[in-house]
Design an enzyme around this catalytic site. Structure first.
Site, PDB file in Angstrom:
ATOM      1  N   TYR A   1       0.803  -1.226   0.000  1.00 15.52           N
ATOM      2  CA  TYR A   1       0.000   0.000   0.000  1.00 15.52           C
ATOM      3  C   TYR A   1       0.835   1.275   0.000  1.00 15.52           C
ATOM      4  CZ  TYR A   1      -3.735   3.318   1.114  1.00 15.52           C
ATOM      5  OH  TYR A   1      -4.602   4.377   1.080  1.00 15.52           O
TER       6      TYR A   1
ATOM      7  N   TYR B   1      10.068 -11.371   1.394  1.00 14.07           N
ATOM      8  CA  TYR B   1       8.927 -11.850   0.599  1.00 14.07           C
ATOM      9  C   TYR B   1       8.495 -10.740  -0.348  1.00 14.07           C
ATOM     10  CZ  TYR B   1       4.145 -13.716  -0.215  1.00 14.07           C
ATOM     11  OH  TYR B   1       2.980 -14.173  -0.774  1.00 14.07           O
TER      12      TYR B   1
ATOM     13  N   ARG C   1       0.470  -8.121  -4.920  1.00 15.20           N
ATOM     14  CA  ARG C   1      -0.302  -7.789  -3.723  1.00 15.20           C
ATOM     15  C   ARG C   1       0.144  -6.477  -3.080  1.00 15.20           C
ATOM     16  NH1 ARG C   1      -3.630 -11.666  -1.635  1.00 15.20           N
ATOM     17  NH2 ARG C   1      -3.444 -13.765  -2.486  1.00 15.20           N
TER      18      ARG C   1
ATOM     19  N   LYS D   1      11.600 -15.191  -0.684  1.00 13.43           N
ATOM     20  CA  LYS D   1      10.489 -15.807  -1.394  1.00 13.43           C
ATOM     21  C   LYS D   1      10.095 -14.807  -2.474  1.00 13.43           C
ATOM     22  CE  LYS D   1       5.673 -17.309  -1.030  1.00 13.43           C
ATOM     23  NZ  LYS D   1       4.441 -17.325  -0.197  1.00 13.43           N
TER      24      LYS D   1
END
Length: 291
Positions: free
Chosen positions: A109, A135, A140, A164
């Site tokens: 965000y 990550y 997302r 990741k």
């Protein structure tokens, strides 16, 4: 960090019809995975619906998994967010004695610069001695953490041991693999690319579908780690359709539908997520029936 090589799974959080956590189903899921070859378990990641899990529930989930696991496989805990101070506070106050590593999602965000990513993870690395898995999931978070930033962090902090990478971007994987420090792990966060990344020099996967087919998916990853690409791809092709299905609408609605068909847990999800549609559920049921 051999403990994070192979197939980790990003566990779902099973819910009952009233949307409370179904701890009996969670126990069943953990046991099923450990018995069928999963190398390590990831708690409270995106697939675990971490965005809608309370602090109290998170601790209860950790306690349950720790108990069932009984030190059989390594445990990785999701501790991340876009409020750096809160992430640091959680790392400093939560009991991590039974946790082997931290998976920390890139800030979402806020859309930080690359320097912002670096400073965020610097603060996290300095807040704990636990091994940290970065990550990166730009689909997302709305911002990609570039390979150069990841590699800078890998070189500067000894407890940042892996990433990741889940951008579904093969070129970025290659950039990471080409220039990474020798002992830094590149872990696929994309089930569809996991085999290719592993064969190219990656360390395996943190998988969504793996928790439903742990024996098959872990075998595929381990074959890839051994360079046995022909045998590995046979399993990949067998699972290709179901990997597509589980991400067709939203995660974890898809994987929860698979797990329901397998009798592991129900398919309830918390809003703003909704269950898989009848059309998708039918495709998943047909796949599981004929697998």
């Amino acid at each position: 960090m051999q403990k994070f090589v192979g197939m980790g799974v990003a566990l779902v959080t099973p819910f009952k019809k009233d949307l409370t956590v179904d701890f009996e189903a969670l126990r069943k899921l953990v046991q099923f995975n450990i018995e069928n070859g999963t190398d390590y378990l990831v708690i409270n990641g995106t697939t675990g619906e971490s965005a809608t899990i309370t602090k109290e529930e998170k601790q209860q989930i950790i306690n349950t998994i720790v108990e069932v696991n009984n030190k059989r496989v390594p445990l990785v805990l999701g501790v991340g967010g876009n409020n750096t101070l809160e992430v640091v506070k959680e790392l400093q106050t939560r009991d991590l004695s039974e946790i082997d590593g931290i998976l920390s999602v890139a800030p979402y965000y806020s859309k930080p610069t690359q320097e912002g990513f670096y400073q965020h993870y610097k603060a996290i690395a300095e807040a704990t001695e636990k091994p940290i898995i970065l990550y990166n999931v730009p689909g997302r978070t709305a911002k990609n953490m570039e390979a150069s930033t990841t590699l800078r962090l890998a070189r500067d902090f000894s407890n940042i041991v892996a990433i990741k990478e889940a951008g579904n971007n093969q070129q970025q994987y290659y950039s990471l693999l080409k220039d990474k420090p020798e002992d830094f792990l590149i872990i696929s966060g994309d089930d569809d690319l996991a085999i290719g990344v592993t064969l190219a020099g990656g360390s395996g996967v943190i998988s969504v579908i793996g928790q439903a087919f742990p024996a098959e998916f872990s075998k595929m990853i381990n074959l890839a780690l051994e360079g046995k690409n022909t045998e590995a791809y046979k399993i990949h092709y067998k699972l290709m359709d179901i990997v597509d299905y589980i991400f067709e609408e939203n995660n974890p609605a898809g994987i929860k539908t698979v797990l329901q068909e397998l009798g592991v847990c129900s398919n309830y999800v918390r809003l703003p997520l909704v269950k898989a549609t009848t059309q998708l559920s039918s495709k998943i049921a047909n796949f599981v029936k004929h697998f």
